[in-house]
Design a protein around this motif. Sequence first.
Motif, short mmCIF file in Angstrom:
data_model
loop_
_atom_site.label_atom_id
_atom_site.label_comp_id
_atom_site.label_asym_id
_atom_site.label_seq_id
_atom_site.Cartn_x
_atom_site.Cartn_y
_atom_site.Cartn_z
N ARG A 3 0.85 -1.19 0.00
CA ARG A 3 0.00 0.00 0.00
C ARG A 3 0.88 1.24 0.00
O ARG A 3 1.90 1.30 0.68
N ILE A 4 0.48 2.27 -0.77
CA ILE A 4 1.19 3.54 -0.80
C ILE A 4 0.39 4.56 0.01
O ILE A 4 -0.79 4.80 -0.28
N GLY A 5 1.03 5.13 1.03
CA GLY A 5 0.40 6.20 1.80
C GLY A 5 0.70 7.55 1.17
O GLY A 5 1.83 7.81 0.74
N ARG A 6 -0.33 8.39 1.08
CA ARG A 6 -0.15 9.69 0.42
C ARG A 6 -0.70 10.82 1.28
O ARG A 6 -1.81 10.73 1.82
N THR A 7 0.08 11.90 1.36
CA THR A 7 -0.36 13.14 1.99
C THR A 7 0.17 14.30 1.15
O THR A 7 0.81 14.11 0.13
N ARG A 8 -0.08 15.54 1.62
CA ARG A 8 0.39 16.72 0.91
C ARG A 8 1.04 17.71 1.87
O ARG A 8 0.66 17.82 3.03
N ASP A 94 1.01 2.01 6.37
CA ASP A 94 0.91 0.88 7.29
C ASP A 94 -0.54 0.58 7.67
O ASP A 94 -0.80 -0.30 8.51
N GLY A 95 -1.49 1.35 7.10
CA GLY A 95 -2.90 1.12 7.36
C GLY A 95 -3.36 1.56 8.73
O GLY A 95 -4.40 1.11 9.22
N ARG A 96 -2.66 2.47 9.37
CA ARG A 96 -3.02 2.87 10.74
C ARG A 96 -3.85 4.15 10.81
O ARG A 96 -4.41 4.44 11.87
N VAL A 97 -3.90 4.94 9.75
CA VAL A 97 -4.76 6.12 9.70
C VAL A 97 -5.45 6.12 8.34
O VAL A 97 -5.05 5.42 7.41
N ARG A 98 -6.48 6.94 8.22
CA ARG A 98 -7.22 7.03 6.96
C ARG A 98 -7.66 8.48 6.74
O ARG A 98 -7.73 9.28 7.68
N GLY A 99 -7.93 8.81 5.49
CA GLY A 99 -8.42 10.15 5.15
C GLY A 99 -7.36 11.24 5.17
O GLY A 99 -7.68 12.42 5.26
N VAL A 100 -6.07 10.84 5.05
CA VAL A 100 -5.01 11.84 5.12
C VAL A 100 -4.57 12.30 3.73
O VAL A 100 -3.65 13.12 3.62
N ASP A 101 -5.18 11.77 2.68
CA ASP A 101 -4.75 12.13 1.33
C ASP A 101 -5.41 13.41 0.82
O ASP A 101 -5.10 13.87 -0.28
N GLY A 168 -8.45 8.61 12.62
CA GLY A 168 -8.84 7.21 12.74
C GLY A 168 -7.80 6.28 13.31
O GLY A 168 -8.02 5.07 13.33
N GLY A 169 -6.70 6.80 13.81
CA GLY A 169 -5.67 5.95 14.41
C GLY A 169 -5.97 5.64 15.87
O GLY A 169 -6.84 6.25 16.49
N SER A 170 -5.24 4.67 16.42
CA SER A 170 -5.43 4.26 17.81
C SER A 170 -4.08 4.25 18.53
O SER A 170 -3.48 3.20 18.77
N PRO A 171 -3.57 5.43 18.89
CA PRO A 171 -2.30 5.48 19.60
C PRO A 171 -2.44 4.95 21.02
O PRO A 171 -3.52 5.03 21.63
N GLU A 172 -1.37 4.42 21.53
CA GLU A 172 -1.36 3.90 22.90
C GLU A 172 -0.91 4.99 23.86
O GLU A 172 -0.41 6.03 23.46
N GLY A 173 -1.10 4.72 25.14
CA GLY A 173 -0.60 5.62 26.17
C GLY A 173 -1.60 6.70 26.53
O GLY A 173 -2.72 6.78 26.02
#
Length: 538
Positions: A3-8, A94-101, A168-173
């Motif tokens: 998978r290719i992650g893309r942002t700007r 890595d599939g950990r967030v979404r909607g960042v493109d 949409g991510g799930s960070p720990e701590g």
Amino acid sequence: MSRIGRTRSISLAGLRGDVVDVEADIAQSLPGFTLLGLPDQALQESRDRIRSAARNAGLPLTRRHLTVNLLPAGVQKRGACHDLAIVLAAYAADGRVRGVDGPVFLAELGLDGTLHRAPETVAMVLAAVDAGHRDIVVAQEAVADAELVPGARVRGYAHLHHVIRAFGGSPEGTVPPEPDGHVLGAGRAGSGGEEGSTSPEARGPGCTPAPDLAEVAGQGEARFALEVAAAGGHHLLLMGPPGAGKTMLAERLPGILPPMDDRTALETAALRSLRAIGAHAGGLDRRPPFEAPHHSASAASLVGGGAGLARPGAVSLAHGGVLFLDEAPEFDRRTLESLRQPLESGEVVIHRSRGTVAYPARFQLVLAANPCPCGFGGGNGSRCRCSVLQRRRYADRLSGPLLDRVDLQVTVRPVSAHQLTGAPAAEDFVTVAARVHAAVERQDARWREAGARGLVASHVRRNARVPAPVLRHGPFAVPAVAREPADAAVDRGELSARGHARVLRLAWTLADLRGRERPAPEDTDVALNLRSRDEEQP
């Protein structure tokens, strides 16, 4: 298939910005972090900075090999403002967030995951909106800067942990505490205020009182010249002995100028952000800036320069306002000559090995000079200790081509004791500014109509910027009978072609101040007198 992650993000070259597409790919190989796309040293260091920030935000980066590519690959990328875009592209791969493109991400990262304001935020957001990208994510402390740009939909976050959760991510701590006033939703679209606001009262947030023109004793001719300069956007030379009031007059010019329009104020804010000058918590400041560099200033500090990609100089920081050069003959001659291009074009173009940048520089130039090296020539000729040759050499430091671009050239004479103590108080800046505002409104209506006919550029709103052919021919030309004094001065060799156009511009400004529909012959006569200072001999 991976998978290719893309942002700007945004990469700046002067005030112009390029949208940077950030791509991230995770490969099944040994751990590593490769950054491609011509990153500079600050951006190369982001690899370690991003890893630490991601770990302290509760969502470490992948342990596999991460490759990040910054497109377009042939454009140099500078600074740490790409940090947030890079880390979110890595999470997306890595599939950990979404909607960042969709959004444009503009923030630096601290090692603890804190988001920091990029100094060039205003310029970068302006570039993003101009490119059609209105959703902007910045550090919380940069929200006020970003919201200056009309049309920008701004979201601000204090910590990377908050950004991960928002997408949409799930960070720990433990969730880091958010400061008061944190903007977590869609934010509000930047408005920049009402378009074209030019009333004297609309001076900007946190406005301090302008120096009052009533404090200048006497100097009726110089005060009138200052009013004409403010009304038409004309350049001004004040020549006179020390203590006559040249600096006082120049410092009071911004107080009678009309407020900047939205676009000029926004460009000025963006230029100042490139030099990391101040935040803009109070909103868009429309007060005309006032820049007064010391006579020891170099050409690079005046017009822009520096190592690598050139930064804006004083002429660009004065965009929309006043550039005041006190003791002008003491400036290096080559430094003064570098002003000739921006005076004509309203723009500075600087070429360097790493690229060419262009900065807007539409300012009013005010020069102040003594009549001779000792300062007491002219009206106080009996006190002058300079020879004719010394005076001539001193005057020659201001070249003819430079002075030919200065519309108003006025002699400022010493004031008398009666003017200091016995004369009635002069008009204050509010009264004068009201007349200037009325004249500016007449110009604005006239040149908008001319622009609609395709006779002038869309940004021309003041007489000082009107092209010479429009002043000589067509529906907005100065009438032939009013033009006769200027035509005769050209035939006598007293005016150049450029000077002829500048006299016609002054005639239009004088007509606007007097409420006339067209310039009259007396307007042209006064314009000629204001352009030809009285040069008395010792």
